[in-house]
Design an enzyme around this catalytic site. Sequence first.
Site, PDB file in Angstrom:
ATOM      1  CG  ASP A 117      -1.964  -1.053   1.162  1.00 54.39           C
ATOM      2  OD1 ASP A 117      -1.966  -1.789   0.149  1.00 54.39           O
ATOM      3  OD2 ASP A 117      -2.772  -1.155   2.097  1.00 54.39           O
ATOM      4  CE1 TYR A 135      -2.637   2.192  -6.770  1.00 54.61           C
ATOM      5  CE2 TYR A 135      -3.276   3.556  -4.901  1.00 54.61           C
ATOM      6  CZ  TYR A 135      -3.498   3.115  -6.192  1.00 54.61           C
ATOM      7  OH  TYR A 135      -4.555   3.596  -6.909  1.00 54.61           O
ATOM      8  CG  ASP A 136      -0.682   5.120  -0.065  1.00 60.34           C
ATOM      9  OD1 ASP A 136      -1.625   4.886  -0.848  1.00 60.34           O
ATOM     10  OD2 ASP A 136      -0.701   4.850   1.149  1.00 60.34           O
ATOM     11  CD  GLU A 190     -25.049 -13.612 -16.720  1.00 64.09           C
ATOM     12  OE1 GLU A 190     -25.689 -12.626 -16.295  1.00 64.09           O
ATOM     13  OE2 GLU A 190     -24.561 -13.673 -17.855  1.00 64.09           O
ATOM     14  CE  LYS A 236     -33.534 -10.377 -10.813  1.00 66.56           C
ATOM     15  NZ  LYS A 236     -33.408  -9.171 -10.018  1.00 66.56           N
ATOM     16  CG  ASP A 245     -31.146  -7.352  -4.104  1.00 68.90           C
ATOM     17  OD1 ASP A 245     -31.652  -6.545  -4.909  1.00 68.90           O
ATOM     18  OD2 ASP A 245     -31.664  -7.650  -3.010  1.00 68.90           O
ATOM     19  NE  ARG A 273     -34.240  -1.776 -16.067  1.00 73.47           N
ATOM     20  CZ  ARG A 273     -35.532  -1.611 -15.820  1.00 73.47           C
ATOM     21  NH1 ARG A 273     -35.938  -0.865 -14.798  1.00 73.47           N
ATOM     22  NH2 ARG A 273     -36.434  -2.189 -16.590  1.00 73.47           N
ATOM     23  CE1 TYR A 312     -27.483  -6.534 -16.358  1.00 76.04           C
ATOM     24  CE2 TYR A 312     -26.708  -6.703 -14.093  1.00 76.04           C
ATOM     25  CZ  TYR A 312     -27.536  -6.132 -15.040  1.00 76.04           C
ATOM     26  OH  TYR A 312     -28.404  -5.156 -14.675  1.00 76.04           O
ATOM     27  CE  LYS A 326     -28.426 -12.421 -18.408  1.00 74.29           C
ATOM     28  NZ  LYS A 326     -27.309 -11.498 -18.275  1.00 74.29           N
ATOM     29  CE  LYS A 381     -37.326 -11.971  -7.419  1.00 73.84           C
ATOM     30  NZ  LYS A 381     -36.930 -10.597  -7.557  1.00 73.84           N
ATOM     31  CB  CYS A 420     -34.181  -8.310  37.491  1.00 70.84           C
ATOM     32  SG  CYS A 420     -33.842  -9.902  36.724  1.00 70.84           S
ATOM     33  CB  CYS A 471     -33.915 -12.045  40.732  1.00 71.20           C
ATOM     34  SG  CYS A 471     -32.959 -10.588  40.302  1.00 71.20           S
ATOM     35  CB  CYS A 514     -30.341  -7.968  36.641  1.00 76.84           C
ATOM     36  SG  CYS A 514     -30.573  -8.771  38.224  1.00 76.84           S
ATOM     37  CB  CYS A 516     -30.233 -12.506  38.894  1.00 77.34           C
ATOM     38  SG  CYS A 516     -31.528 -12.680  37.672  1.00 77.34           S
TER      39      CYS A 516
HETATM   40  S1  IVH Z   1     -29.850  -9.266 -17.322  1.00 72.86           S
HETATM   41  C1  IVH Z   1     -32.310  -8.251 -20.639  1.00 72.86           C
HETATM   42  N1  IVH Z   1     -28.316 -10.329 -15.505  1.00 72.86           N
HETATM   43  O1  IVH Z   1     -32.133  -7.756 -12.466  1.00 72.86           O
HETATM   44  C2  IVH Z   1     -31.731  -8.667 -19.380  1.00 72.86           C
HETATM   45  N2  IVH Z   1     -29.884  -8.707 -14.831  1.00 72.86           N
HETATM   46  O2  IVH Z   1     -35.153  -7.602 -13.520  1.00 72.86           O
HETATM   47  C3  IVH Z   1     -31.607  -7.585 -18.434  1.00 72.86           C
HETATM   48  N3  IVH Z   1     -29.811  -8.179 -12.433  1.00 72.86           N
HETATM   49  O3  IVH Z   1     -32.591  -4.590 -13.787  1.00 72.86           O
HETATM   50  C4  IVH Z   1     -30.941  -7.901 -17.206  1.00 72.86           C
HETATM   51  N4  IVH Z   1     -28.175  -9.536 -11.921  1.00 72.86           N
HETATM   52  O4  IVH Z   1     -30.612  -4.909 -12.311  1.00 72.86           O
HETATM   53  C5  IVH Z   1     -29.298  -9.471 -15.750  1.00 72.86           C
HETATM   54  N5  IVH Z   1     -26.854 -11.335 -13.987  1.00 72.86           N
HETATM   55  C6  IVH Z   1     -27.839 -10.466 -14.249  1.00 72.86           C
HETATM   56  C7  IVH Z   1     -28.411  -9.682 -13.239  1.00 72.86           C
HETATM   57  C8  IVH Z   1     -29.446  -8.815 -13.564  1.00 72.86           C
HETATM   58  C9  IVH Z   1     -29.025  -8.638 -11.477  1.00 72.86           C
HETATM   59  C10 IVH Z   1     -30.878  -7.195 -12.233  1.00 72.86           C
HETATM   60  C11 IVH Z   1     -30.792  -6.012 -13.140  1.00 72.86           C
HETATM   61  C12 IVH Z   1     -32.106  -5.874 -13.829  1.00 72.86           C
HETATM   62  C13 IVH Z   1     -32.963  -6.801 -13.044  1.00 72.86           C
HETATM   63  C14 IVH Z   1     -33.900  -7.500 -14.019  1.00 72.86           C
END
Ligand code: IVH
Length: 676
Positions: free
Chosen positions: A33, A36-37, A114, A116, A118, A137, A226, A291, A315, A409, A412, A427, A432
């Site tokens: 580090d 790098y700094d 892949e 999903k 969050d 988006r 993605y 996909k 999901k 308490c 007790c 307490c 107790c």
């Molecule tokens: S593909 C046409 N891949 O999920 C396909 N989406 O409801 C468009 N998301 O708004 C999305 N991980 O924010 C894709 N591996 C992934 C994802 C992903 C999370 C989210 C993304 C999108 C929502 C789709």
Amino acid sequence: MDSRARAKIEELKKEIDYHNYRYYVLDDPEISDAKYDRLYRELTRLEAENPELITPDSPTRRVGASPLESFNTIDHSIPMLSLDNALNENEIREFDQRIKRLLPEEKIIEYICELKLDGIAIELVYENGMLISGSTRGDGITGEDVTRNTKTIKTIPLALRGENTRGRIEIRGEVIMVHSDFEKLNEKRLKHDESPFANPRNAAAGSLRQLDSAITAKRPLMFFPYGVGEFNNKAGIATQSDYINRFKEFGFKVNPHTVVCHGIDKVIEQHLVALDLREKLDYEIDGLVVKINRLDLQSMLGIKSKSPRWAIACKFPPRQETTQILEIVAQVGRTGTLTPVANLKPVKVGGVVVSRVTLHNQDEIDRKDIRINDWVVIERAGDVIPKVVKVIKSRRRGGELEYSLPQKCPVCNSDTFKPEDQVARRCVNLACPAQVKERILHFAAKTAMDIDGMGDKLVDQLVDKHLIETVADLYKLSVSQLQKLERMGRKSAENIIKAIENSRQRSLERLLYALGIRFVGEHVARILTQHYNSLNQLKEVSTDELMAIPEIGPNVAKSVVSFFQNPQNLQIIKELEEQGLNIKTEQTDKSTVLDNKVFVFTGVLKSLRRSEARRLVENAGGRATSSVSKNTDYVVIGDNPGSKADKARELGVTIISEEEFLKRVNKGWQQSKKAI
Ligand code: IVH
């Protein structure tokens, strides 16, 4: 000078960018580090001297710029779609059936699975390899211009690496925050009286949608690509996997859990694998995105109004649910702390039924304004215990009751009190029954004295029937006493007595941990037993002496000293000794760093009492005597040394300072630590 500065700046930019990539994308740094700094500071300096040489892809541009009034908008050149959901295995199979109906030639479909992620979806636009914009988006057609903020995210390249970077390239993906950073951020916010984020997704979104990009720069965000929008050079790309490889070449960090599956059965297996993974990952995922891998098949299927036909989000059961608080009760722990616990209308969260949730302390109740009968959002994230995310105030109907931890308490009926500087109410009564039971359970636990069969039901009975009051009483129990208890046959009674007997052999380290001294966990117990080889020694220590040990802070030190000053605790230790427990260790594993050297102390020591100093010598394998002779190896001198110092000089004995002495003993501590 200009051309030399220009060349140096270019070189530094490349070098720093390379090390950023090693650190953030590959998780495999090559330099320290500090190094790098130094590089970074040099670039900053050169750029300050030559501002005309600053380019937008310089790593120094990641720190954020002056705040905006509001965000501009950016139209996506190709709409950012969303995904249809599949909520169970049947719906995943239906997706596969639909596809096969539309593509009758394909017998087994190749899917790419892949995670999903969050977080919050964004689009990055590169022109000839340079990042020119970043946007959220939004509604899929138009998003907010968060370009300056995206530039602060270290896993987003400011300039694409590799070949094939010509023209316009739009990369889509998710910005996330990992759990550990999320927790740290919330702790910091609480300290500054700011309201915490409800979950990592909100924290990521809130951090990205900051008008002040300098704030975004301080938030540890990550980006995983993605998908693509417009993409100039598609040569050599026939599948989603190819895209992902291209992202990697560009210098993005790609998610390592992407898997290609042939046929829907494999996809369903993968969904379960991902569900398992969800518990282990340091970031939130809410499903598996499946996909069709081949892009030609994707185009044949096309899109519906808002989502593609070639992908689906499988999901996971939600981790957040709403339910109602039926009552709040105060639980009394081993150290007497009253913990408010909410009993809930049972609800399934992420596949597990939750009917109780800890509210931690009164501050937490007040801060979230949690009341009995409130409807609340409950979350169970990772292997984290369930928690109340927030109260749904709009569902209040007037019958909600505020709650305060009781002044008495609940077990007790003694007084409870809350010191000004602490969050916990306690307490005051050491005897107790709730505290007694918790202390005994802790003592008997697997990681402590490991007394098999000593569970809550048995401890409840033993304490309630006044058969035991302290952990020492366990060793006075008899088979016939146990046999009289509910659901206890002769055999089980014998087994328990045997388990108690066996526990007499446990090491001092375990015993020390088992005593349940506040702040003394397994690790601290180990450290203490490296320096003290009996409980009797610990009776004499001072906080200063303890704090001289690396890793022992003031809280631990104070807690240990006060534990060993309490007459009731001393009585327990005495009884444990009488019962033959290991209140001391054999000398064998003692440090030998001082190698039988003979020490004499003279004068006033600054940080140690004489007795403490002597013990340090003995524990490190040396000897301490009171008068200087030709057998003395070292004389340690404090302030105002007496005639012993003169005598030492006369005899040619080595004289050392208190600091030097501590250094030598400490070295012994380090060595003995390594040996363990
Ligand atoms: S593909 C046409 N891949 O999920 C396909 N989406 O409801 C468009 N998301 O708004 C999305 N991980 O924010 C894709 N591996 C992934 C994802 C992903 C999370 C989210 C993304 C999108 C929502 C789709």
